[in-house]
Write a protein that holds these residues in place. Structure first.
Motif, PDB file in Angstrom:
ATOM      1  N   LYS A  24       0.870  -1.178   0.000  1.00 48.54           N
ATOM      2  CA  LYS A  24       0.000   0.000   0.000  1.00 48.54           C
ATOM      3  C   LYS A  24       0.900   1.219   0.000  1.00 48.54           C
ATOM      4  CE  LYS A  24      -3.793  -2.168   2.392  1.00 48.54           C
ATOM      5  NZ  LYS A  24      -4.710  -2.135   3.527  1.00 48.54           N
ATOM      6  N   GLU A  25       0.433   2.280  -0.636  1.00 50.14           N
ATOM      7  CA  GLU A  25       1.224   3.503  -0.649  1.00 50.14           C
ATOM      8  C   GLU A  25       0.310   4.724  -0.684  1.00 50.14           C
ATOM      9  OE1 GLU A  25       3.776   3.756  -4.072  1.00 50.14           O
ATOM     10  OE2 GLU A  25       2.140   3.459  -5.464  1.00 50.14           O
ATOM     11  N   LEU A  26       0.860   5.831  -0.262  1.00 52.47           N
ATOM     12  CA  LEU A  26       0.168   7.110  -0.315  1.00 52.47           C
ATOM     13  C   LEU A  26       0.433   7.760  -1.665  1.00 52.47           C
ATOM     14  CD1 LEU A  26       1.245   8.428   3.198  1.00 52.47           C
ATOM     15  CD2 LEU A  26      -0.987   7.488   2.576  1.00 52.47           C
ATOM     16  N   ILE A  27      -0.427   8.666  -2.063  1.00 49.71           N
ATOM     17  CA  ILE A  27      -0.199   9.405  -3.295  1.00 49.71           C
ATOM     18  C   ILE A  27       1.138  10.138  -3.193  1.00 49.71           C
ATOM     19  CG2 ILE A  27      -1.516  11.414  -2.495  1.00 49.71           C
ATOM     20  CD1 ILE A  27      -2.392  11.819  -5.436  1.00 49.71           C
ATOM     21  N   SER A  28       1.897  10.114  -4.257  1.00 50.81           N
ATOM     22  CA  SER A  28       3.199  10.779  -4.231  1.00 50.81           C
ATOM     23  C   SER A  28       3.014  12.299  -4.311  1.00 50.81           C
ATOM     24  CB  SER A  28       4.097  10.275  -5.364  1.00 50.81           C
ATOM     25  OG  SER A  28       3.473  10.418  -6.606  1.00 50.81           O
ATOM     26  N   PHE A  29       3.924  13.009  -3.686  1.00 50.29           N
ATOM     27  CA  PHE A  29       3.868  14.469  -3.655  1.00 50.29           C
ATOM     28  C   PHE A  29       3.934  15.061  -5.062  1.00 50.29           C
ATOM     29  CE2 PHE A  29       5.918  18.656  -3.243  1.00 50.29           C
ATOM     30  CZ  PHE A  29       5.013  19.275  -2.400  1.00 50.29           C
ATOM     31  N   ASP A  30       4.630  14.371  -5.973  1.00 53.58           N
ATOM     32  CA  ASP A  30       4.806  14.867  -7.344  1.00 53.58           C
ATOM     33  C   ASP A  30       3.576  14.657  -8.223  1.00 53.58           C
ATOM     34  OD1 ASP A  30       7.363  14.806  -6.304  1.00 53.58           O
ATOM     35  OD2 ASP A  30       8.015  13.137  -7.523  1.00 53.58           O
ATOM     36  N   ASP A  31       2.663  13.800  -7.807  1.00 55.53           N
ATOM     37  CA  ASP A  31       1.485  13.496  -8.624  1.00 55.53           C
ATOM     38  C   ASP A  31       0.674  14.776  -8.831  1.00 55.53           C
ATOM     39  OD1 ASP A  31      -1.339  12.594  -9.243  1.00 55.53           O
ATOM     40  OD2 ASP A  31      -0.372  10.627  -9.107  1.00 55.53           O
ATOM     41  N   GLU A  50       6.723  23.035   5.125  1.00 57.00           N
ATOM     42  CA  GLU A  50       6.955  22.135   6.255  1.00 57.00           C
ATOM     43  C   GLU A  50       6.201  20.814   6.060  1.00 57.00           C
ATOM     44  OE1 GLU A  50       6.027  22.014  11.016  1.00 57.00           O
ATOM     45  OE2 GLU A  50       6.454  23.971  10.105  1.00 57.00           O
ATOM     46  N   ILE A  51       4.942  20.917   5.675  1.00 53.58           N
ATOM     47  CA  ILE A  51       4.144  19.708   5.439  1.00 53.58           C
ATOM     48  C   ILE A  51       4.703  18.936   4.251  1.00 53.58           C
ATOM     49  CG2 ILE A  51       1.888  18.882   4.662  1.00 53.58           C
ATOM     50  CD1 ILE A  51       0.669  21.075   6.478  1.00 53.58           C
ATOM     51  N   ALA A  52       5.069  19.638   3.191  1.00 55.31           N
ATOM     52  CA  ALA A  52       5.610  18.980   1.997  1.00 55.31           C
ATOM     53  C   ALA A  52       6.881  18.215   2.326  1.00 55.31           C
ATOM     54  CB  ALA A  52       5.874  20.011   0.902  1.00 55.31           C
ATOM     55  N   GLU A  53       7.766  18.818   3.090  1.00 53.93           N
ATOM     56  CA  GLU A  53       9.028  18.159   3.449  1.00 53.93           C
ATOM     57  C   GLU A  53       8.760  16.880   4.236  1.00 53.93           C
ATOM     58  OE1 GLU A  53      12.751  19.202   6.307  1.00 53.93           O
ATOM     59  OE2 GLU A  53      12.127  20.787   4.905  1.00 53.93           O
ATOM     60  N   SER A  54       7.869  16.952   5.208  1.00 53.28           N
ATOM     61  CA  SER A  54       7.530  15.766   6.011  1.00 53.28           C
ATOM     62  C   SER A  54       6.860  14.693   5.164  1.00 53.28           C
ATOM     63  CB  SER A  54       6.594  16.148   7.162  1.00 53.28           C
ATOM     64  OG  SER A  54       7.228  17.026   8.037  1.00 53.28           O
ATOM     65  N   TYR A  55       5.973  15.122   4.289  1.00 50.45           N
ATOM     66  CA  TYR A  55       5.250  14.165   3.442  1.00 50.45           C
ATOM     67  C   TYR A  55       6.202  13.472   2.475  1.00 50.45           C
ATOM     68  CZ  TYR A  55       1.462  12.118   0.777  1.00 50.45           C
ATOM     69  OH  TYR A  55       0.615  11.224   0.176  1.00 50.45           O
ATOM     70  N   ILE A  56       7.098  14.218   1.868  1.00 50.55           N
ATOM     71  CA  ILE A  56       8.067  13.633   0.931  1.00 50.55           C
ATOM     72  C   ILE A  56       8.932  12.607   1.651  1.00 50.55           C
ATOM     73  CG2 ILE A  56      10.119  14.135  -0.456  1.00 50.55           C
ATOM     74  CD1 ILE A  56       8.689  16.819  -1.192  1.00 50.55           C
ATOM     75  N   GLU A  57       9.352  12.914   2.865  1.00 54.11           N
ATOM     76  CA  GLU A  57      10.152  11.968   3.649  1.00 54.11           C
ATOM     77  C   GLU A  57       9.352  10.702   3.948  1.00 54.11           C
ATOM     78  OE1 GLU A  57      12.125  12.247   7.973  1.00 54.11           O
ATOM     79  OE2 GLU A  57      12.620  13.917   6.628  1.00 54.11           O
TER      80      GLU A  57
END
Length: 134
Positions: A24-31, A50-57
């Motif tokens: 299972k995976e979350l939608i990628s930030f780049d999508d 801040e949210i983007a950095e945490s989400y990408i990690e």
């Protein structure tokens, strides 16, 4: 097989097998659909960063080679362009690996997309191929 020089460059050095396991995976930030789904565009720039950095990690496991799921890009999702947005399904993704010898430019990734209608009708003649690198 051609030699790997400036005139004859092919990203895959030899024939390779692939194996997969369900995940299972979350939608990628780049999508291109990320902002639509998450509704984060009303945040301040600092909050968004801040949210983007945490989400990408959190979603770095989305990289690699895979069948289906959410694509990863080293540049931009080509589906930000309206003419490609109907290609809503990732058929498969092939990432770069030093070993066994797959290199899309400078450590890039290749993605193959299909429309949900073409996938349902098993029409593989209309596939969008994209690869990008650093």
């Amino acid at each position: 097989m051609p030699t790997f020089d400036q005139q004859n460059f092919f990203p895959v050095e030899k024939e390779l097998g692939m194996s997969f396991k369900p995940q299972k995976e979350l939608i990628s930030f780049d999508d291109y659909r990320f902002n639509q789904i998450t509704n984060l565009e009303n945040l301040s720039d600092d909050e968004y960063d801040e949210i983007a950095e945490s989400y990408i990690e959190l979603t770095t496991y989305s990289s690699g080679s895979k069948l289906s799921g959410y694509p990863v890009f080293t540049q931009d999702d080509p589906r930000y362009k309206e003419q490609y947005q109907s290609y809503d399904i990732l058929l498969f993704q092939i990432d770069s690996y030093d070993t066994p010898g797959i290199m899309w430019g400078d450590a890039g990734v290749a993605n193959y997309f299909i429309t949900s209608g073409d996938l349902k009708s098993r029409n593989l003649l209309n596939v969008l191929h994209d690869w990008d690198c650093h």
